[in-house]
Each structure stands twice: as C-alpha cells, then as structure tokens.
Scaffold this motif. Structure first.
Motif, PDB file in Angstrom:
ATOM      1  N   VAL A 255      83.931  55.762  54.632  1.00 28.72           N
ATOM      2  CA  VAL A 255      83.579  55.640  53.155  1.00 28.72           C
ATOM      3  C   VAL A 255      82.905  56.930  52.638  1.00 28.72           C
ATOM      4  O   VAL A 255      83.021  57.106  51.486  1.00 28.72           O
ATOM      5  N   ASN A 256      82.288  57.568  53.603  1.00 28.31           N
ATOM      6  CA  ASN A 256      81.513  58.963  53.277  1.00 28.31           C
ATOM      7  C   ASN A 256      82.562  59.833  52.645  1.00 28.31           C
ATOM      8  O   ASN A 256      82.294  60.802  52.146  1.00 28.31           O
ATOM      9  N   SER A 257      83.917  59.794  53.148  1.00 28.91           N
ATOM     10  CA  SER A 257      84.873  60.904  52.563  1.00 28.91           C
ATOM     11  C   SER A 257      85.093  60.545  50.978  1.00 28.91           C
ATOM     12  O   SER A 257      85.583  61.725  50.380  1.00 28.91           O
ATOM     13  N   PHE A 258      84.975  59.653  50.420  1.00 31.59           N
ATOM     14  CA  PHE A 258      85.243  59.381  49.122  1.00 31.59           C
ATOM     15  C   PHE A 258      84.366  59.582  48.023  1.00 31.59           C
ATOM     16  O   PHE A 258      83.198  59.729  48.146  1.00 31.59           O
ATOM     17  N   GLN A 259      84.844  60.121  46.968  1.00 29.76           N
ATOM     18  CA  GLN A 259      83.763  60.142  45.684  1.00 29.76           C
ATOM     19  C   GLN A 259      84.373  59.123  44.715  1.00 29.76           C
ATOM     20  O   GLN A 259      85.768  58.877  44.585  1.00 29.76           O
ATOM     21  N   PRO A 260      83.577  58.534  43.745  1.00 28.04           N
ATOM     22  CA  PRO A 260      83.991  58.193  42.597  1.00 28.04           C
ATOM     23  C   PRO A 260      84.816  58.789  41.676  1.00 28.04           C
ATOM     24  O   PRO A 260      84.527  59.982  41.494  1.00 28.04           O
ATOM     25  N   ALA A 261      85.932  58.484  41.358  1.00 28.57           N
ATOM     26  CA  ALA A 261      86.848  59.186  40.543  1.00 28.57           C
ATOM     27  C   ALA A 261      86.370  58.939  38.989  1.00 28.57           C
ATOM     28  O   ALA A 261      85.981  58.132  38.514  1.00 28.57           O
ATOM     29  N   LEU A 262      86.703  60.094  38.323  1.00 29.07           N
ATOM     30  CA  LEU A 262      86.401  60.217  36.780  1.00 29.07           C
ATOM     31  C   LEU A 262      87.710  59.453  36.130  1.00 29.07           C
ATOM     32  O   LEU A 262      88.640  59.844  36.307  1.00 29.07           O
ATOM     33  N   ASP A 263      87.017  58.835  35.202  1.00 27.28           N
ATOM     34  CA  ASP A 263      88.101  57.896  34.577  1.00 27.28           C
ATOM     35  C   ASP A 263      88.966  58.640  33.835  1.00 27.28           C
ATOM     36  O   ASP A 263      90.260  58.641  33.647  1.00 27.28           O
ATOM     37  N   THR A 264      88.621  59.762  32.946  1.00 23.23           N
ATOM     38  CA  THR A 264      89.245  60.684  32.201  1.00 23.23           C
ATOM     39  C   THR A 264      90.472  61.221  32.875  1.00 23.23           C
ATOM     40  O   THR A 264      91.430  61.744  32.714  1.00 23.23           O
ATOM     41  N   GLU A 265      89.870  61.722  34.113  1.00 27.08           N
ATOM     42  CA  GLU A 265      90.957  62.582  34.849  1.00 27.08           C
ATOM     43  C   GLU A 265      91.990  61.712  35.598  1.00 27.08           C
ATOM     44  O   GLU A 265      93.009  61.844  35.421  1.00 27.08           O
ATOM     45  N   PHE A 266      91.770  60.451  36.064  1.00 22.62           N
ATOM     46  CA  PHE A 266      92.357  59.812  36.785  1.00 22.62           C
ATOM     47  C   PHE A 266      93.399  58.898  35.807  1.00 22.62           C
ATOM     48  O   PHE A 266      94.842  58.997  36.005  1.00 22.62           O
ATOM     49  N   MET A 267      93.001  58.640  34.604  1.00 22.34           N
ATOM     50  CA  MET A 267      93.791  57.769  33.763  1.00 22.34           C
ATOM     51  C   MET A 267      95.063  58.791  33.142  1.00 22.34           C
ATOM     52  O   MET A 267      96.068  58.423  32.875  1.00 22.34           O
TER      53      MET A 267
END
Length: 118
Positions: free
Chosen positions: A66-78
């Motif tokens: 779990v420590n490897s992940f970061q929350p994704a930015l909606d604007t970038e991902f979408m």
C-alpha cells in the motif's frame, strides 16, 4: 504521514516507476498486511510523445504494498481514461498487455529488492 492507508474502495491510485505509471482502482486495503488489492486500468509509458496508453482493463487484480501507491489526480487520469473508454478491450491484445504489466511490476520489484540490499 501515512495517508496511503486511508485509501477508499473505488479510489484511483497510481504506481510510478522510471518513465511508466500504472493507474488502478482500489478494491480493498488489507491494513494488517499493509497491502492494497487493486484492479489495473492503465499503464502509461512516457517514453514518447504522446504517451503510450496501455489498456489493462482485462488484466488480473494485484496485491501490492500500500505504501507504493499514491492517490491519482483526477484531471490527469481522466484524460488518459477518456482515450480508451471509446474502445472495447481487445482480447487479441490481452497477452501482450499482461506481459507489459508483468514487466513493469518486475522492474519495480527488482528496484525495491536492490535498494533494500544496500
């Protein structure tokens, strides 16, 4: 601060290594083992312009730290997701895309293994 343990089901997270970024949907966080069960969605390779978008909607789920992940930015991902949503996943490309995901994860594993040996 360990905000990563506060991921919510359905949240989009990212895992970055070198010039690639994996986007995945959180299925469950296994707090006792500090693992995140995710469903891969996209693998973006920033080695070219425009970036190569690999559709992983047919790939297997993952359990990863779990420590490897970061929350994704909606604007970038979408913006990336909108480029593949118009297309249905193609079964004939399934093996190739899964192979690319496996290679990406292997590279991360090797990098983490190497850094822990130092």
């Amino acid at each position: 601060m360990k905000m990563t343990l506060e991921f919510q089901t359905g949240q989009i997270v990212s895992l970055e290594h070198s010039d690639k970024k994996l986007y995945a949907e959180v299925i469950q966080v296994v707090v006792s083992r500090q693992l995140c069960w995710v469903r891969p969605l996209l693998l973006i390779a920033f080695t070219q312009e425009p970036p190569l978008i690999i559709d992983l909607r047919d790939a297997s789920d993952l359990l990863w730290s779990v420590n490897s992940f970061q929350p994704a930015l909606d604007t970038e991902f979408m913006s990336f997701l909108s480029q593949i949503l118009v297309k249905e996943p193609k079964p004939e490309h399934s093996f190739h895309t899964k192979q690319q995901l496996n290679q990406f994860l292997h590279e991360i594993w090797q990098a983490q293994k190497g850094s822990s040996e130092c």
